[in-house]
Design a protein around this motif. Structure first.
Motif, PDB file in Angstrom:
ATOM      1  N   PHE A 177       0.833  -1.199   0.000  1.00  0.00           N
ATOM      2  CA  PHE A 177       0.000   0.000   0.000  1.00  0.00           C
ATOM      3  C   PHE A 177       0.871   1.253   0.000  1.00  0.00           C
ATOM      4  CE2 PHE A 177      -2.801  -3.195   1.859  1.00  0.00           C
ATOM      5  CZ  PHE A 177      -4.034  -2.913   1.260  1.00  0.00           C
ATOM      6  N   THR A 178       0.369   2.289  -0.635  1.00  0.00           N
ATOM      7  CA  THR A 178       0.947   3.626  -0.505  1.00  0.00           C
ATOM      8  C   THR A 178       0.322   4.287   0.718  1.00  0.00           C
ATOM      9  OG1 THR A 178       1.270   3.925  -2.874  1.00  0.00           O
ATOM     10  CG2 THR A 178       1.132   5.926  -1.545  1.00  0.00           C
ATOM     11  N   THR A 179       1.135   4.896   1.574  1.00  0.00           N
ATOM     12  CA  THR A 179       0.595   5.605   2.724  1.00  0.00           C
ATOM     13  C   THR A 179       0.823   7.105   2.566  1.00  0.00           C
ATOM     14  OG1 THR A 179       2.669   5.192   3.926  1.00  0.00           O
ATOM     15  CG2 THR A 179       0.817   3.703   4.357  1.00  0.00           C
ATOM     16  N   VAL A 180      -0.204   7.865   2.907  1.00  0.00           N
ATOM     17  CA  VAL A 180      -0.138   9.323   2.948  1.00  0.00           C
ATOM     18  C   VAL A 180      -0.448   9.720   4.378  1.00  0.00           C
ATOM     19  CG1 VAL A 180      -1.042  11.488   2.042  1.00  0.00           C
ATOM     20  CG2 VAL A 180      -0.917   9.462   0.552  1.00  0.00           C
ATOM     21  N   ALA A 181       0.564  10.210   5.081  1.00  0.00           N
ATOM     22  CA  ALA A 181       0.418  10.544   6.503  1.00  0.00           C
ATOM     23  C   ALA A 181       0.727  12.024   6.697  1.00  0.00           C
ATOM     24  CB  ALA A 181       1.337   9.673   7.351  1.00  0.00           C
ATOM     25  N   PRO A 182      -0.290  12.881   6.700  1.00  0.00           N
ATOM     26  CA  PRO A 182      -0.060  14.311   6.904  1.00  0.00           C
ATOM     27  C   PRO A 182      -0.090  14.672   8.384  1.00  0.00           C
ATOM     28  CG  PRO A 182      -2.346  13.935   6.337  1.00  0.00           C
ATOM     29  CD  PRO A 182      -1.681  12.576   6.364  1.00  0.00           C
ATOM     30  N   GLY A 241      -2.305  13.426  -6.939  1.00  0.00           N
ATOM     31  CA  GLY A 241      -2.856  12.630  -8.022  1.00  0.00           C
ATOM     32  C   GLY A 241      -3.587  11.386  -7.557  1.00  0.00           C
ATOM     33  N   ILE A 242      -4.107  11.400  -6.334  1.00  0.00           N
ATOM     34  CA  ILE A 242      -4.810  10.251  -5.754  1.00  0.00           C
ATOM     35  C   ILE A 242      -6.305  10.553  -5.738  1.00  0.00           C
ATOM     36  CG2 ILE A 242      -5.171   8.883  -3.662  1.00  0.00           C
ATOM     37  CD1 ILE A 242      -2.205   9.456  -2.974  1.00  0.00           C
TER      38      ILE A 242
END
Length: 274
Positions: free
Chosen positions: A46-51, A86-87
């Motif tokens: 998985f790609t993770t995006v953690a802001p 781009g998600i």
């Protein structure tokens, strides 16, 4: 990395390859809260995006009153962030206030949300309907409304009162260090002032549309702030598939106390809704 959005610059960690998972922290944390989940999710494809949310950690603290930290502002920030990356389809996982933001995202953009995982904090109507014990556990939410007084009391004697409140937080010292920066404590408290003012706390629960995406609620037995009832009751506000999981031997910050169990639950749920 630093990502400049239309209103604010956020500190964001993006890693891995595969379907995207947005990880949303709560009070008083940063994206570092998710380090154990990031590693496991990346390893699983998985790609993770953690802001780090506006007002927290090293993300920008915009000027203005509590309204600039309203939960709706965070929803807008994160949808803009994902578009910038781009998600357009993603899973969302939220803890504490991050759960409220995750619910806002899933309610506002259900066509983009593959699934939503709510950790510790359930639906606001379920919380307000969960009885006297739940209201007692959230006494601090009312105290936080007193701007200036709350900051002074929490930070007095080297944050002695906030230390007591966050007592079992595994990252206590690094969390307090972030709150020492000028304006940091006020910015962190403002999400409560904008999102849960006393008028909301004492009003009848708002009739929000139910969540139509697959939802998993996770509650931990050692949570000093939230009762199990508010999480199990959240299922009544979900029209999509609902799954409830209980984690033993963990406090409010269950992803740090029991990372392997939380990772197991996350991967199971994400894969069954892939």
């Amino acid at each position: 990395m630093r990502v400049q959005l239309s209103e604010v610059a956020l500190d964001v960690e993006v890693s891995g390859e595969g379907p995207a998972v947005l990880l949303v922290h709560g009070f008083p944390d940063s994206h570092h809260l998710w380090r154990h989940q990031v590693a496991a999710l990346n390893d699983a494809g998985f790609t993770t995006v953690a802001p780090t949310l506006r007002g927290f950690g090293t993300s920008e603290r915009p000027e203005g009153g509590p309204e600039v930290h309203h939960p709706a502002k965070h929803v807008g920030d994160l949808l803009e962030l994902l578009a910038h990356l781009g998600i357009d389809r993603f899973h969302v996982v939220g803890h504490d206030w991050g759960s409220g933001v995750a619910q806002g995202i899933a309610g506002f953009a259900p066509d983009q949300v593959v699934s939503a995982t709510l950790m510790s904090v359930g639906n606001i109507a379920a919380i307000l309907d969960a009885g006297w014990e739940q209201r007692q556990r959230l006494w601090h939410v009312t105290m936080f409304q007193h701007e200036g007084l709350a900051e002074e009391w929490l930070s007095r004697d080297d944050f002695a009162n906030l230390r007591d409140m966050l007592g079992e937080h595994p990252d206590l010292e690094s969390t307090l260090e972030r709150l020492r920066a000028p304006g940091a404590l006020t910015a962190a408290l403002n999400i409560y002032r904008a999102g849960l003012p006393i008028e909301v706390q004492l009003a009848l629960p708002a009739a929000l549309p139910p969540l139509s995406v697959p939802v998993m609620g996770i509650w931990s037995t050692g949570d000093r702030f939230l009762t199990e009832r508010q999480m199990t009751g959240t299922g009544e506000h979900v029209t999509g598939p609902w799954r409830y999981e209980r984690v033993e031997d963990a406090g409010h910050w269950l992803q740090l106390d029991q990372p392997e169990k939380v990772n197991e639950l996350l991967l199971s749920f994400l894969k069954e809704n892939g």
